[in-house]
Design a protein around this motif. Structure first.
Motif, short mmCIF file in Angstrom:
data_model
loop_
_atom_site.label_atom_id
_atom_site.label_comp_id
_atom_site.label_asym_id
_atom_site.label_seq_id
_atom_site.Cartn_x
_atom_site.Cartn_y
_atom_site.Cartn_z
N GLU A 2 -5.88 -2.26 5.39
CA GLU A 2 -5.28 -1.65 6.58
C GLU A 2 -3.95 -2.31 6.91
O GLU A 2 -3.02 -1.67 7.39
CB GLU A 2 -6.24 -1.77 7.77
N ALA A 3 -3.87 -3.63 6.66
CA ALA A 3 -2.62 -4.35 6.94
C ALA A 3 -1.54 -4.02 5.92
O ALA A 3 -0.34 -4.11 6.22
CB ALA A 3 -2.89 -5.86 6.95
N TYR A 4 -1.95 -3.64 4.71
CA TYR A 4 -1.01 -3.27 3.65
C TYR A 4 -1.41 -1.89 3.11
O TYR A 4 -1.92 -1.77 1.99
CB TYR A 4 -1.03 -4.31 2.52
N PRO A 5 -1.20 -0.86 3.88
CA PRO A 5 -1.74 0.46 3.55
C PRO A 5 -1.25 1.03 2.23
O PRO A 5 -1.97 1.83 1.60
CB PRO A 5 -1.32 1.35 4.73
N LEU A 6 -0.07 0.63 1.77
CA LEU A 6 0.41 1.14 0.49
C LEU A 6 -0.50 0.72 -0.67
O LEU A 6 -0.57 1.40 -1.69
CB LEU A 6 1.84 0.68 0.23
N LEU A 7 -1.21 -0.41 -0.49
CA LEU A 7 -2.14 -0.84 -1.54
C LEU A 7 -3.24 0.18 -1.78
O LEU A 7 -3.83 0.23 -2.86
CB LEU A 7 -2.76 -2.19 -1.18
N LYS A 8 -3.53 0.98 -0.76
CA LYS A 8 -4.59 1.98 -0.91
C LYS A 8 -4.27 3.02 -1.97
O LYS A 8 -5.15 3.74 -2.44
CB LYS A 8 -4.84 2.68 0.43
N LYS A 9 -3.00 3.09 -2.37
CA LYS A 9 -2.61 4.07 -3.38
C LYS A 9 -2.96 3.62 -4.79
O LYS A 9 -2.90 4.42 -5.73
CB LYS A 9 -1.10 4.34 -3.29
N THR A 10 -3.31 2.34 -4.96
CA THR A 10 -3.68 1.88 -6.30
C THR A 10 -5.06 2.41 -6.66
O THR A 10 -5.92 2.63 -5.82
CB THR A 10 -3.71 0.34 -6.37
#
Length: 283
Positions: A230-238
């Motif tokens: 949630e703190a680094y939402p772009l990571l969810k795209k991996t």
């Protein structure tokens, strides 16, 4: 005329020599704190670093008595502890190192070890310096035994997944303890595959483009994977995040340059290759 404390202590310490195994050992870094906790009797340690009790970074938190001073990089409290050996690291303040050498107080340096070969050599060297050769040999033998056990467990692993470490926008390439952990845990370091060396800050877009099989997040275990993502939402795209292949690991097991690094290798291997640890399934 009053003589400054530093000058008085320098004069008092001048000419000291280490003619026998040290009885008063002062550690000025977390690396040497961890080494000395394994090697030296508690009664011989007269000061440790101010990171010794950091629960996120230290593997020896609360190991040392509260009465032992926790020191930062200042010469006066070091000399006030009256050590006959000070254990340094290459990243200690050069001015403090220079002053210690001028006093005549014996010093030894723990190197910037990043793999098990350099940790093994550093342990044996410090063991000789503190008069604990036999204990150092035992620690190294135990480390090698555990690593051999880990290698046997992983010998049948069918895959070596691509793992990318991430901690506050920092990723770890070759020449790091994290790279050593990933490789020893039966995996490949995605950052190393693109030629990254050392610890480097990387844009999230580049991390996403690597699309690792697993994300290894170096955060306090109280911060679960969902909270970190949630703190680094772009990571969810991996792909790793989308498929739930995310490991949260304590920084102290990822960055230590002491034999405690073996604990990190086992923890990561269990997460990546659970079939290699059948007796621990369901724990």
């Amino acid at each position: 005329m009053r003589i400054p404390l530093a000058a008085a202590l320098l004069a008092a310490a001048a000419g000291a020599a280490l003619a026998a195994p040290p009885q008063r050992i002062c550690s000025l870094s977390l690396a040497s704190d961890e080494m000395l906790a394994l090697l030296a009797p508690p009664g011989k340690i007269v000061c440790v670093s101010n990171l010794a009790d950091d629960p996120e970074l230290s593997n020896v938190a609360r190991r040392f008595a509260p009465s032992i001073p926790r020191l930062a990089s200042r010469i006066e409290p070091v000399l006030a502890a009256r050590p006959d050996l000070v254990v340094l690291t290459p990243w200690n303040d050069p001015a403090v190192i220079d002053l210690l050498h001028r006093t005549g107080v014996a010093t030894t340096t723990v190197p910037d070890a990043w793999n098990f070969e350099t940790i093994r050599a550093a342990t044996l060297d410090l063991g000789r310096a503190v008069g604990a050769e036999r204990r150092a040999a035992e620690i190294v033998a135990d480390m090698d035994k555990r690593l051999g056990d880990l290698d046997r467990r992983l010998a049948g692993a069918k895959e070596r997944p691509r793992v990318l470490s991430f901690s506050h926008l920092i990723v770890a390439g070759t020449g790091t303890t994290v790279d050593t952990l990933i490789r020893r845990a039966g995996a490949r370091n995605a950052a190393a595959e693109i030629g990254l060396k050392g610890h480097k800050q990387a844009p999230l877009e580049r991390i996403i483009a690597l699309d690792p099989d697993w994300l290894l997040l170096g955060f306090d275990p109280g911060d679960d994977a969902a909270k970190i993502l949630e703190a680094y939402p772009l990571l969810k795209k991996t792909r790793a995040a989308r498929e739930g292949r995310v490991i949260v690991m304590r920084p102290r097991l990822m960055t230590t340059v002491s034999p405690f690094l073996v604990d990190g290798a086992f923890e990561l291997a269990r997460a990546l290759h659970p079939a290699a640890f059948p007796r621990e399934a369901g724990r």
